[in-house]
Scaffold this active site. Structure first.
Site, PDB file in Angstrom:
ATOM      1  CB  SER A 163      -0.940  -0.036   1.179  1.00 14.35           C
ATOM      2  OG  SER A 163      -1.732  -1.149   1.163  1.00 14.35           O
TER       3      SER A 163
HETATM    4  C1  LIG Z   1      -3.300  -3.931  -0.178  1.00 12.64           C
HETATM    5  S1  LIG Z   1      -2.718  -5.633   0.227  1.00 12.64           S
HETATM    6  C2  LIG Z   1      -1.997  -5.338   1.623  1.00 12.64           C
HETATM    7  C3  LIG Z   1      -0.848  -4.516   1.974  1.00 12.64           C
HETATM    8  C4  LIG Z   1      -0.190  -4.606   3.269  1.00 12.64           C
HETATM    9  N1  LIG Z   1      -1.012  -4.599   4.415  1.00 12.64           N
HETATM   10  C5  LIG Z   1       0.845  -3.669   3.214  1.00 12.64           C
HETATM   11  O1  LIG Z   1       1.712  -3.909   4.042  1.00 12.64           O
HETATM   12  O2  LIG Z   1       1.193  -3.230   2.231  1.00 12.64           O
HETATM   13  C6  LIG Z   1      -4.171  -6.619   0.274  1.00 12.64           C
HETATM   14  C7  LIG Z   1      -4.062  -7.844   0.837  1.00 12.64           C
HETATM   15  O3  LIG Z   1      -5.161  -8.615   1.036  1.00 12.64           O
HETATM   16  C8  LIG Z   1      -5.339  -9.921   1.016  1.00 12.64           C
HETATM   17  N2  LIG Z   1      -6.672 -10.357   1.048  1.00 12.64           N
HETATM   18  C9  LIG Z   1      -7.693 -10.133   0.146  1.00 12.64           C
HETATM   19  N3  LIG Z   1      -8.617 -10.729   0.722  1.00 12.64           N
HETATM   20  C10 LIG Z   1      -8.463 -11.449   1.863  1.00 12.64           C
HETATM   21  C11 LIG Z   1      -8.929 -12.104   3.045  1.00 12.64           C
HETATM   22  N4  LIG Z   1     -10.225 -12.241   2.805  1.00 12.64           N
HETATM   23  N5  LIG Z   1      -8.206 -12.360   4.026  1.00 12.64           N
HETATM   24  C12 LIG Z   1      -7.051 -12.089   4.295  1.00 12.64           C
HETATM   25  N6  LIG Z   1      -6.368 -11.555   3.296  1.00 12.64           N
HETATM   26  C13 LIG Z   1      -6.963 -10.977   2.157  1.00 12.64           C
HETATM   27  C14 LIG Z   1      -4.633 -10.048  -0.380  1.00 12.64           C
HETATM   28  O4  LIG Z   1      -4.091 -11.127  -0.497  1.00 12.64           O
HETATM   29  C15 LIG Z   1      -3.403  -8.857  -0.386  1.00 12.64           C
HETATM   30  O5  LIG Z   1      -2.376  -9.446  -0.236  1.00 12.64           O
END
Ligand SMILES: C[S@@+](CC[C@H](N)C(=O)[O-])C[C@H]1O[C@@H](n2cnc3c(N)ncnc32)[C@H](O)[C@@H]1O
Length: 402
Positions: free
Chosen positions: A77
């Protein structure tokens, strides 16, 4: 003497210091603990394949994984959004925090904020992502962060209750585990998509439900798994689509497409148009039959649909007619733009009247930032569903204006 290796060691530190200073200038960092966390974490170690400038960019994300259509499903992000959300979360030393959606770097910020007495767990639904996060966290020295592979829909009950839960994928609903997984005075920070727009909302517990303390516009990759969004989208014609998350709204593509070919009715509100995201929030919770109109660039250039629909605009639809917001320059009313409505179809007059009245009400009574409070009410929806409630699988979202 400056060697090559000296300069590569120093460069990230200089970029990091510049990032912290710019995040303060832009108002994303407002507290010393968050500034210290951003100054401490070697962000580039969580984006090892990206150019350093991208890793330390304020507003750009770093791609991590795409789906089969080339759409991002995981990114690091942007620093600005991470800072805003961490400020919203109000994290103190010693807290127990759950992050849903991993990448590593945000979990490292969380570990800095909770300190040695606190605990951070991060969960991701994707094995590649959680394995990558683990490697990056270890490499950067954040070995205490716990990584879990699971669908965040069910939370991580092992470590519950949490003082803070921070969700970092765009959520469509708030599952019961996120509320029950919070301590009595816990806080949930979640990018919630309502009526087609995502806002990072800081919710505190309020009885059985949640009440917002702050909200900020945000963009995130979509939630996958059990909590994935349920939205209807219909193509009216090539480059024109209507989308809605309101179960009461009927979208009959053929008839509404026909309406677009009817002559347009134009109505001007005489009211100021600014703070578009705040106005949009007000409109989408008050329009009696809301949808979101999207138009492609060539359709806008053809003159059929106004430019306001390029990024999606709140629309009011009936069975055979459609109205949506536009704007025009107007210095006479004291700000740069005046809001107005374009309507098509047999009921164009009635739809334009309803829409224009809302534009005026908002400008007169609510035209400021943060004028709304969100509530999340878990459980079965009241019947009949109040007009201003947005129904979800596990409850309903409502908004009141001050
Ligand atoms: C924007 S990224 C996270 C960025 C991260 N927090 C960082 O440190 O930059 C969003 C993440 O959410 C995860 N995701 C999507 N749906 C999810 C779910 N139902 N449970 C857990 N993770 C999920 C995706 O696999 C992805 O890796």
């Amino acid at each position: 003497m400056t060697t090559v290796s000296d300069s590569t060691v120093r460069e990230p530190a200089a970029l990091r210091a510049a990032m912290v200073s710019a995040l303060r200038d832009e108002g994303a960092i407002t507290s010393e603990p968050v500034a210290a966390a951003f100054a401490a974490v070697p962000r580039h170690l969580f984006a090892p394949d990206a150019p350093l400038e991208l890793a330390y960019d304020l507003h750009r994300t770093v791609p991590v994984k795409k789906d089969e259509n080339g759409l991002d499903i995981s990114v690091m992000s942007a620093a600005h959004l991470q800072a805003v959300m961490l400020e919203q979360a109000g994290i103190a030393p010693g807290m127990k925090v759950l992050e849903i959606g991993s990448g590593g770097v945000n979990a490292a910020y969380l570990q800095e904020l909770v300190g040695n007495e606190g605990e951070v767990t991060t969960v991701d639904i994707d094995r590649d992502i959680i394995d990558r996060a683990r490697l990056c966290l270890d490499d950067a020295g954040y070995t205490r962060v716990k990584t879990v592979l699971a669908d965040g829909e069910t939370g991580v009950p092992d470590g519950a209750p949490y003082d803070r839960i921070i969700v970092t994928a765009a959520a469509w609903d708030i599952p019961p585990s996120w509320i029950s997984g919070l301590t009595g005075n816990g806080r949930l920070v979640v990018p919630l998509t309502v009526r087609g727009t995502t806002r990072s909302i800081a919710f505190d517990r309020d009885g059985e439900g949640l009440v917002s303390r702050s909200y900020r516009l945000a963009r995130f990759v979509p939630m996958q798994g059990e909590g994935a969004a349920e939205e209807r989208k219909v193509m009216l014609r090539e480059g024109v689509a209507l989308q809605t998350d309101d179960v009461r709204v009927r979208l009959t593509a053929e008839v509404l497409n026909h309406a677009l070919d009817a002559p347009r009715l134009e109505r001007w509100s005489g009211a100021a148009f600014d703070l578009p995201d705040e106005l949009e929030l007000y409109l989408t919770f008050h329009l009696s039959s809301p949808a979101r109109l999207h138009a492609a660039k060539d359709v806008v250039e053809s003159g059929l649909v106004e430019a306001s629909a390029l990024l999606g605009v709140p629309a009011l639809v009936s069975e055979d007619s459609i109205a949506y917001r536009t704007r025009r320059e107007n210095e006479g009313i004291g700000v740069g733009f005046e809001s107005g409505v374009i309507a098509h179809g047999p009921q164009a007059e009635a739809l334009a009247d309803e829409y224009v009245n809302l534009l005026r009400h908002w400008a007169q009574d609510h035209r400021r930032r943060g004028a709304a409070t969100f509530r999340y009410l878990p459980g079965p929806a009241p019947t009949p569903l109040p007009q201003d409630a947005v129904l979800r699988r596990h409850g309903a979202v409502t908004v009141v204006w001050h």
